[in-house]
Design a protein around this motif. Structure first.
Motif, short mmCIF file in Angstrom:
data_model
loop_
_atom_site.label_atom_id
_atom_site.label_comp_id
_atom_site.label_asym_id
_atom_site.label_seq_id
_atom_site.Cartn_x
_atom_site.Cartn_y
_atom_site.Cartn_z
N LEU A 177 0.45 -1.08 -0.17
CA LEU A 177 0.18 0.21 -0.29
C LEU A 177 1.08 1.82 0.06
O LEU A 177 0.74 1.93 -0.76
N GLY A 178 1.77 1.12 0.48
CA GLY A 178 2.85 2.36 0.95
C GLY A 178 3.76 2.73 -0.44
O GLY A 178 3.16 3.94 -0.88
N PRO A 179 4.09 2.08 -1.24
CA PRO A 179 4.93 2.09 -2.36
C PRO A 179 3.58 2.61 -3.67
O PRO A 179 3.76 3.50 -4.13
N VAL A 180 3.06 1.83 -3.87
CA VAL A 180 1.57 2.33 -4.80
C VAL A 180 1.37 4.24 -4.29
O VAL A 180 0.96 4.50 -5.52
N LEU A 181 0.71 4.14 -3.40
CA LEU A 181 -0.03 5.26 -2.46
C LEU A 181 1.42 6.27 -2.55
O LEU A 181 0.81 7.55 -3.64
N PHE A 182 2.66 6.11 -2.19
CA PHE A 182 4.17 7.04 -3.21
C PHE A 182 4.03 7.20 -4.14
O PHE A 182 4.23 8.37 -5.21
N LEU A 183 4.68 5.93 -5.09
CA LEU A 183 3.22 5.80 -6.84
C LEU A 183 2.80 6.81 -7.54
O LEU A 183 3.17 8.12 -8.18
N ILE A 184 1.31 6.81 -6.80
CA ILE A 184 0.56 7.87 -7.16
C ILE A 184 1.26 9.84 -6.43
O ILE A 184 0.34 9.69 -7.78
N LEU A 185 1.54 9.74 -5.62
CA LEU A 185 1.80 10.50 -5.34
C LEU A 185 2.60 11.58 -6.34
O LEU A 185 2.97 13.04 -6.97
N PHE A 186 3.71 10.53 -6.56
CA PHE A 186 5.39 10.88 -7.14
C PHE A 186 5.19 11.14 -7.94
O PHE A 186 5.48 12.07 -9.38
N SER A 187 3.69 10.35 -9.14
CA SER A 187 3.28 10.54 -10.10
C SER A 187 2.45 11.44 -11.09
O SER A 187 3.42 13.09 -11.43
N THR A 244 14.02 21.71 -13.09
CA THR A 244 15.63 20.53 -12.88
C THR A 244 14.57 19.86 -11.61
O THR A 244 14.88 18.79 -11.87
N LEU A 245 14.80 20.92 -10.53
CA LEU A 245 14.66 20.17 -9.09
C LEU A 245 14.07 19.04 -9.34
O LEU A 245 13.46 18.24 -8.57
N PRO A 246 12.49 19.52 -9.26
CA PRO A 246 11.11 18.70 -9.00
C PRO A 246 11.12 17.96 -9.83
O PRO A 246 10.74 16.71 -9.89
N LYS A 247 11.88 17.98 -10.71
CA LYS A 247 11.71 16.75 -12.29
C LYS A 247 13.13 15.92 -12.40
O LYS A 247 12.30 14.54 -11.38
N VAL A 248 13.84 15.77 -11.24
CA VAL A 248 14.50 15.09 -10.42
C VAL A 248 14.05 14.43 -9.25
O VAL A 248 14.66 12.79 -9.90
N TYR A 249 13.12 15.26 -8.83
CA TYR A 249 12.78 14.84 -7.78
C TYR A 249 11.48 13.72 -7.90
O TYR A 249 11.72 12.18 -7.78
N ALA A 250 11.12 13.48 -9.03
CA ALA A 250 10.11 13.79 -8.68
C ALA A 250 10.65 11.38 -10.23
O ALA A 250 10.13 10.69 -9.61
N LEU A 251 11.30 11.84 -11.43
CA LEU A 251 12.23 10.66 -11.12
C LEU A 251 12.41 9.66 -10.17
O LEU A 251 12.78 8.56 -10.56
N ILE A 252 13.21 10.35 -9.68
CA ILE A 252 13.63 8.83 -8.11
C ILE A 252 12.80 8.51 -7.34
O ILE A 252 12.44 7.50 -6.63
N GLY A 253 11.46 9.68 -7.12
CA GLY A 253 10.85 8.74 -6.42
C GLY A 253 9.94 8.19 -6.52
O GLY A 253 9.98 7.03 -6.23
N ILE A 254 9.51 8.25 -8.43
CA ILE A 254 9.02 7.35 -9.44
C ILE A 254 9.98 5.72 -9.21
O ILE A 254 9.31 5.03 -9.09
N ILE A 255 11.26 6.53 -9.47
CA ILE A 255 12.39 4.77 -9.94
C ILE A 255 12.04 4.03 -8.37
O ILE A 255 11.79 2.66 -8.15
N VAL A 256 12.68 5.04 -7.11
CA VAL A 256 11.91 4.18 -6.08
C VAL A 256 10.99 3.03 -5.36
O VAL A 256 11.19 2.12 -5.02
N CYS A 257 9.72 3.87 -5.61
CA CYS A 257 8.50 3.36 -5.67
C CYS A 257 8.16 1.69 -6.35
O CYS A 257 7.70 1.18 -5.73
N VAL A 258 8.92 1.74 -7.95
CA VAL A 258 8.38 1.27 -8.65
C VAL A 258 9.32 0.13 -8.00
O VAL A 258 9.64 -1.37 -8.42
N LEU A 259 10.80 0.20 -7.18
CA LEU A 259 11.92 -0.86 -7.19
C LEU A 259 11.62 -1.68 -5.73
O LEU A 259 11.01 -2.31 -5.53
N ALA A 260 10.77 -0.42 -5.01
CA ALA A 260 9.51 -1.25 -3.83
C ALA A 260 8.77 -2.10 -4.43
O ALA A 260 8.78 -3.06 -3.54
#
Length: 159
Positions: free
Chosen positions: A7-17, A41-57
């Protein structure tokens, strides 16, 4: 079935998306057009890193080998009704906090928010609630206003 670990990674994936969608809509000033690093630049980097971490989780949770030493207890892995009610109460508390921030001010509303949040999470000892909320808010307020010079609303009630 959706369990606590998923549940946590799915909710954070939605948030980062959603954050990524808004990050790609940040307007760039004309003088930033050919810069390597701009205001988006920085918001885009944060979003991509968050999405990658969520997908890995999510992948780690889905492909995790079942634990052999524990009996197969599905009741402990599912989300209980009490947890959903507790989470909903915290979301409602956040909405109340945001509406009380302007009239009561940062210090009073944040102390009330933390105290009520501790109570919702199950802490019933008044000394712990007071000692965990009041000093934290006062120190945070002092750092933000006195040290960093950031304005925090004093409240209309006190003015």
């Amino acid at each position: 079935m959706l369990n606590r670990e998923l549940l946590g990674p799915v909710l954070f994936l939605i948030l980062f998306s959603l954050y990524a969608l808004s990050a790609w809509q940040i307007p760039i000033m004309p003088f930033e057009e050919y810069e390597a690093v701009n205001s988006a630049t920085l918001p885009k980097v944060y979003a991509l890193i968050g999405i990658i971490v969520c997908v890995l989780a999510i992948a780690a949770t889905l492909f995790k080998a079942p634990q052999q030493d524990k009996p197969n207890n599905k009741a402990s892995e599912t989300i209980s009704t009490a947890t959903i009610i507790q989470c909903s109460a915290l979301i409602i508390l956040m909405l109340i906090y945001s509406s009380l921030l302007e009239p009561l001010g940062f210090i009073v509303s944040t102390i009330l928010f933390l105290a009520c949040g501790f109570f919702i999470m199950g802490e019933r000892r008044k000394q712990i609630i007071v000692l965990a909320s009041v000093p934290v808010v006062i120190v945070f307020w002092a750092i933000m206003t006195q040290l960093l010079g950031i304005y925090l609303v004093p409240g209309e009630f006190w003015s």
